[in-house]
Design a protein around this motif. Structure first.
Motif, PDB file in Angstrom:
ATOM      1  N   LYS A 186     -28.928 -20.096  14.182  1.00  0.00           N
ATOM      2  CA  LYS A 186     -29.716 -18.951  13.723  1.00  0.00           C
ATOM      3  C   LYS A 186     -30.795 -18.629  14.756  1.00  0.00           C
ATOM      4  O   LYS A 186     -31.583 -19.483  15.145  1.00  0.00           O
ATOM      5  N   CYS A 187     -30.801 -17.371  15.178  1.00  0.00           N
ATOM      6  CA  CYS A 187     -31.780 -16.928  16.168  1.00  0.00           C
ATOM      7  C   CYS A 187     -33.188 -16.996  15.570  1.00  0.00           C
ATOM      8  O   CYS A 187     -33.424 -16.464  14.490  1.00  0.00           O
ATOM      9  N   PRO A 188     -34.141 -17.652  16.265  1.00  0.00           N
ATOM     10  CA  PRO A 188     -35.509 -17.761  15.737  1.00  0.00           C
ATOM     11  C   PRO A 188     -36.204 -16.403  15.681  1.00  0.00           C
ATOM     12  O   PRO A 188     -37.171 -16.230  14.948  1.00  0.00           O
ATOM     13  N   GLY A 189     -35.710 -15.433  16.452  1.00  0.00           N
ATOM     14  CA  GLY A 189     -36.363 -14.138  16.497  1.00  0.00           C
ATOM     15  C   GLY A 189     -35.914 -13.198  15.395  1.00  0.00           C
ATOM     16  O   GLY A 189     -36.721 -12.553  14.736  1.00  0.00           O
ATOM     17  N   CYS A 190     -34.593 -13.104  15.153  1.00  0.00           N
ATOM     18  CA  CYS A 190     -34.115 -12.081  14.231  1.00  0.00           C
ATOM     19  C   CYS A 190     -33.192 -12.629  13.150  1.00  0.00           C
ATOM     20  O   CYS A 190     -32.648 -11.867  12.359  1.00  0.00           O
ATOM     21  N   ASP A 191     -32.977 -13.971  13.122  1.00  0.00           N
ATOM     22  CA  ASP A 191     -32.156 -14.602  12.084  1.00  0.00           C
ATOM     23  C   ASP A 191     -30.668 -14.286  12.184  1.00  0.00           C
ATOM     24  O   ASP A 191     -29.928 -14.539  11.249  1.00  0.00           O
ATOM     25  N   ARG A 228     -27.417 -16.334  24.489  1.00  0.00           N
ATOM     26  CA  ARG A 228     -28.240 -15.144  24.306  1.00  0.00           C
ATOM     27  C   ARG A 228     -27.896 -14.506  22.978  1.00  0.00           C
ATOM     28  O   ARG A 228     -26.727 -14.324  22.641  1.00  0.00           O
ATOM     29  N   CYS A 229     -28.940 -14.166  22.212  1.00  0.00           N
ATOM     30  CA  CYS A 229     -28.737 -13.547  20.917  1.00  0.00           C
ATOM     31  C   CYS A 229     -28.266 -12.112  21.102  1.00  0.00           C
ATOM     32  O   CYS A 229     -28.877 -11.342  21.842  1.00  0.00           O
ATOM     33  N   GLY A 230     -27.170 -11.754  20.417  1.00  0.00           N
ATOM     34  CA  GLY A 230     -26.645 -10.404  20.513  1.00  0.00           C
ATOM     35  C   GLY A 230     -27.510  -9.403  19.766  1.00  0.00           C
ATOM     36  O   GLY A 230     -27.436  -8.204  20.007  1.00  0.00           O
ATOM     37  N   GLY A 231     -28.337  -9.900  18.844  1.00  0.00           N
ATOM     38  CA  GLY A 231     -29.160  -9.015  18.033  1.00  0.00           C
ATOM     39  C   GLY A 231     -30.419  -8.557  18.740  1.00  0.00           C
ATOM     40  O   GLY A 231     -30.726  -7.377  18.773  1.00  0.00           O
ATOM     41  N   CYS A 232     -31.168  -9.527  19.319  1.00  0.00           N
ATOM     42  CA  CYS A 232     -32.467  -9.156  19.888  1.00  0.00           C
ATOM     43  C   CYS A 232     -32.581  -9.521  21.369  1.00  0.00           C
ATOM     44  O   CYS A 232     -33.624  -9.310  21.976  1.00  0.00           O
ATOM     45  N   GLY A 233     -31.513 -10.084  21.941  1.00  0.00           N
ATOM     46  CA  GLY A 233     -31.513 -10.356  23.371  1.00  0.00           C
ATOM     47  C   GLY A 233     -32.293 -11.578  23.789  1.00  0.00           C
ATOM     48  O   GLY A 233     -32.472 -11.852  24.979  1.00  0.00           O
TER      49      GLY A 233
HETATM   50 ZN   LIG Z   1     -32.055 -12.570  17.781  1.00  0.00          ZN
END
Ligand SMILES: [Zn+2]
Ligand SMILES: [Zn+2]
Length: 154
Positions: free
Chosen positions: A6-11, A26-31
């Motif tokens: 789980k991305c700490p920035g955008c879940d 790299r998170c695809g949601g928030c980079g």
């Molecule tokens: Zn993210």
């Protein structure tokens, strides 16, 4: 083992394989770049001892259940039951509703356990030995707050 980090920035949930994964994704949601550190136990699918995302060591177990599926069965059951009820067949109506609940229970009982990280909600699925306890709300409150402070969300 299959890990849903789980991305700490955008879940956002990011699927990773510990056996193949490199140091960061790299998170695809928030980079955001997420650094992953896998323990040997994780790589070898032996146990969930340390979370690769937040390095926490506190986990709980829950059924690998999609609430949407359960709800769909109940809704379908309720609709059929309503039709019977409309035609005055009460017994049939309750029967159908009961059957739908039963189907839900059977599905629930057959589900496998999955391990979840208290802090960042990363999910672990695999053949490893389940050692984590059941979910505890108090522990979750404490650890989630601690993690939120660390990641600067609160
Ligand atoms: Zn993210
Ligand atoms: Zn974690």
């Amino acid at each position: 083992m299959q890990i849903l980090a789980k991305c700490p920035g955008c879940d956002a949930g990011l699927p990773v394989e510990p056996a193949e994964a490199t140091g960061a994704i790299r998170c695809g949601g928030c980079g955001r770049d997420i650094v992953l550190t896998f323990s040997d136990a994780l790589r070898e699918d032996r146990a969930v001892d340390r979370c690769p995302v937040c390095q926490g060591g506190d986990f709980y177990m829950r059924k690998d259940f999609d609430p949407k599926i359960g709800l769909t069965i109940i809704i379908i059951g309720a609709s059929i039951s309503a039709v019977f009820y409309w035609f005055g067949r009460d017994v049939m109506a309750y029967g159908v509703l009961g059957a739908a609940t039963l189907v839900d229970l059977v599905i629930y009982g057959r589900l496998k356990d999955l391990t979840v990280c208290y802090r960042c909600h990363t999910e672990f699925r695999g053949a490893y030995t389940r050692t984590a306890p059941a979910f505890d709300l108090h522990t979750a409150d404490v650890l989630e707050l601690e993690y939120a402070r660390k990641t600067g969300k609160r």
